[in-house]
Enzyme design. Sequence first.
Site, short mmCIF file in Angstrom:
data_model
loop_
_atom_site.label_atom_id
_atom_site.label_comp_id
_atom_site.label_asym_id
_atom_site.label_seq_id
_atom_site.Cartn_x
_atom_site.Cartn_y
_atom_site.Cartn_z
N HIS A 121 0.85 -1.18 0.00
CA HIS A 121 0.00 0.00 0.00
C HIS A 121 0.90 1.24 0.00
CE1 HIS A 121 -2.90 2.93 1.65
NE2 HIS A 121 -3.86 2.08 1.35
N ASP A 198 2.83 -4.13 7.97
CA ASP A 198 1.55 -3.46 7.76
C ASP A 198 0.46 -4.51 7.98
OD1 ASP A 198 -0.82 -2.43 6.76
OD2 ASP A 198 -0.01 -1.87 4.81
N GLN A 201 -4.69 -5.39 6.89
CA GLN A 201 -5.55 -6.45 6.37
C GLN A 201 -5.32 -7.79 7.07
OE1 GLN A 201 -7.86 -5.58 4.33
NE2 GLN A 201 -7.10 -3.58 3.69
N LYS A 224 -10.96 -1.00 10.18
CA LYS A 224 -11.05 -2.19 9.34
C LYS A 224 -11.40 -3.44 10.16
CE LYS A 224 -7.62 -0.39 6.05
NZ LYS A 224 -8.46 -0.10 4.89
N CYS A 361 -4.70 2.44 -3.81
CA CYS A 361 -3.50 2.97 -3.15
C CYS A 361 -2.32 2.02 -3.34
CB CYS A 361 -3.75 3.22 -1.67
SG CYS A 361 -5.02 4.44 -1.34
#
Length: 406
Positions: A121, A198, A201, A224, A361
Amino acid sequence: MDARAIREQFPILNQEVNGHPLVYLDSAATSQKPIAVMEALDNYYKQNNSNVHRGVHTLGTRATDQYEGARDKVKQFIHASSTEEVIFTRGTTTSINMIGYGYARHFLQEGDEIVLTQMEHHSNIIPWQQAAKYTGAKLKYIPMEEDGTLSLDAVRSTITEATKIVAIAHVSNVLGTINPVKEIAEIAHQNGAIIVVDGAQGVPHMKVDVQELDCDFYAFSGHKMCGPTGVGVLYGKKALLEKMEPVEFGGEMIDFVDLYDSTWKELPWKFEGGTPIIAGAIGLGAAIDFLQEVGLDNIEKQEQEIVQYAQSKLSEVEGITIYGPVNRGGLITFNIEGVHPHDTATVLDAEGIAVRAGHHCAQPLMKWLDVTATARASFYLYNTTDDVDRLVEGIQRAKEYFGDVF
């Protein structure tokens, strides 16, 4: 796990959009919020609204207890070793930028390497670009396999003794690739590098144990994972956080302030200057309670059933290209031959189906895929195979519509 029963906890899903029952397939962008989270926010503002760590009055004590209680919930949720390692931030982007400014700019030097992947991302690319420009460090990218996965051989050949930081997504927001973070962390550490993950997700969809992964930093967002917008977490190993410099200065992150110099408060408050994200943290704590009550194992199993069903159904549709590996997280990124993904999303929206369309993104990844944009359907604990069937019907309608146009 009964997804239909769980849906009743999400009032926003019980509506019609453009005359059709809403099918929400954009949880990778932001998840919907259950009643429990909204009630937690409502209760804080109605009963306990006060600043934290300051007053000795009753409301201040209640608010502080709730805020720090949420930190303890995060600690347990991701299996951090201490609440000192849990920093509340505005989200994944802020968390990664904090590492870029507070750690990378202070400890990198010319000739050092920062290793990334092309599936990242933008929030896990741009901060490292800026850190490299500031320090003279060099960016390197681990080459991907044809299906969008990473081979450990490629990881080993890319990370060297000059590598100081490896930054990687736990799960790709476009391809759904689930990266072998634990193995990559081991390779990074063997070469003297730290690893930044990251987890935007990752955390919402699977059990995450930061100690087992042995990651040095792990960043994620509340919105999220059924929590409010505007709150997230930076996990960092205590030793690294103690070395790292704050990036925001002001009230509450200080120990002592003189006219010409100041000292910082201990972890984690060293990184939480000003009035913190009180309501957001409390809402995130409620979201964690909700997810744990449902069970992360149940959520992951449900998502895998849906995504495999979706892959099977979509692969039967002529003219559909699906991007990413067979084994993936709970999302499908695709294009319809001859139809721009924005047009696909517009037709689906007319049918009450919400998907994402664009570059997500992830423009370097779009270039690697040799496309300008894609459509993405992303699933969560409230989705069912009926939603997938509606998606397939909507895609067929888009094909028919644009087939007639052209």
